[in-house]
Write a protein that holds these residues in place. Structure first.
Motif, PDB file in Angstrom:
ATOM      1  N   MET A  77      50.302  30.699  31.833  1.00 12.77           N
ATOM      2  CA  MET A  77      50.103  31.407  30.555  1.00 12.77           C
ATOM      3  C   MET A  77      51.416  31.479  29.789  1.00 12.77           C
ATOM      4  SD  MET A  77      46.887  32.265  30.356  1.00 12.77           S
ATOM      5  CE  MET A  77      46.772  33.642  29.254  1.00 12.77           C
ATOM      6  N   GLY A  78      52.502  31.800  30.483  1.00 10.46           N
ATOM      7  CA  GLY A  78      53.809  31.864  29.840  1.00 10.46           C
ATOM      8  C   GLY A  78      54.219  30.532  29.257  1.00 10.46           C
ATOM      9  N   SER A 126      52.134  28.063  28.379  1.00  3.21           N
ATOM     10  CA  SER A 126      51.219  27.758  27.274  1.00  3.21           C
ATOM     11  C   SER A 126      51.582  28.518  26.006  1.00  3.21           C
ATOM     12  CB  SER A 126      49.776  28.094  27.665  1.00  3.21           C
ATOM     13  OG  SER A 126      49.358  27.285  28.726  1.00  3.21           O
ATOM     14  N   LEU A 127      52.002  29.759  26.164  1.00  5.81           N
ATOM     15  CA  LEU A 127      52.357  30.597  25.015  1.00  5.81           C
ATOM     16  C   LEU A 127      53.820  30.462  24.618  1.00  5.81           C
ATOM     17  CD1 LEU A 127      50.386  33.798  26.051  1.00  5.81           C
ATOM     18  CD2 LEU A 127      49.759  32.137  24.297  1.00  5.81           C
ATOM     19  N   ARG A 128      54.557  29.633  25.379  1.00  7.32           N
ATOM     20  CA  ARG A 128      55.987  29.396  25.137  1.00  7.32           C
ATOM     21  C   ARG A 128      56.781  30.700  25.185  1.00  7.32           C
ATOM     22  NH1 ARG A 128      53.919  25.346  21.227  1.00  7.32           N
ATOM     23  NH2 ARG A 128      54.385  23.331  22.131  1.00  7.32           N
ATOM     24  N   LEU A 129      56.458  31.525  26.163  1.00  9.85           N
ATOM     25  CA  LEU A 129      57.194  32.768  26.373  1.00  9.85           C
ATOM     26  C   LEU A 129      58.362  32.502  27.315  1.00  9.85           C
ATOM     27  CD1 LEU A 129      54.218  35.225  26.922  1.00  9.85           C
ATOM     28  CD2 LEU A 129      55.551  34.905  24.854  1.00  9.85           C
TER      29      LEU A 129
END
Length: 159
Positions: free
Chosen positions: A128-129, A131-134
């Motif tokens: 998720m990180g 994918s969200l570029r966090l």
């Protein structure tokens, strides 16, 4: 652009426009956003069309000239139809409605969803990180509860 009697959540639209106003303010161009609310429902009536055309003329063509009230080139409802019936879903025998297409796609993606959800929580967080570029999901998150009357700050959630 909203109509007061549309089925879209008008209060939510007001909140969204408030956020956009703040963003445009930060960008230094607060004049480039305007929320138009008309005494109508769904659709683009004359008032909404005029506002829309004026906005596009100003910001895309740098044209500040007033709109003319010439409707001599207006189409009748039937002339604006994209098919002989006015409804694509009944004009073509092989037409698929959006809900039906969404269901087909939902079923097609079932194996990928199951494979994704069978991963560990750590792997899911990492994916998720990414994918969200966090930069990291191990940061505190402040949440806010918006109501019509106030903003209530809740708590931080370490992920």
């Amino acid at each position: 652009m909203n109509g007061k009697y549309d089925f879209v959540d008008l209060w939510g639209a007001y909140r969204g426009v408030e956020e956009l106003n703040r963003a445009y303010q930060v960008l230094g161009v607060p004049e480039r956003i305007r929320h138009v609310v008309t005494e109508t429902g769904r659709g683009l009536g004359k008032e909404k069309r005029g506002e829309l055309v004026q906005w596009f003329k100003r910001w895309l063509c740098n044209d500040l000239s007033p709109l003319t009230n010439d409707e001599s080139h207006s189409l009748t409802l039937e002339q604006s139809f994209s098919t002989s019936t006015g409804q694509v879903s009944i004009a073509y025998t092989d037409a698929v409605s959006i809900p039906d297409q969404n269901l087909i796609r939902y079923r097609e993606l079932l194996p990928q969803r199951e494979a994704f959800l069978n991963r560990s929580l750590a792997e899911l967080r990492e994916e998720m990180g990414r994918s969200l570029r966090l930069p990291s999901l191990n940061i505190p998150v402040r949440t806010q509860l918006y109501t019509k009357k106030r903003v209530a700050r809740l708590y931080s959630i370490p992920l």
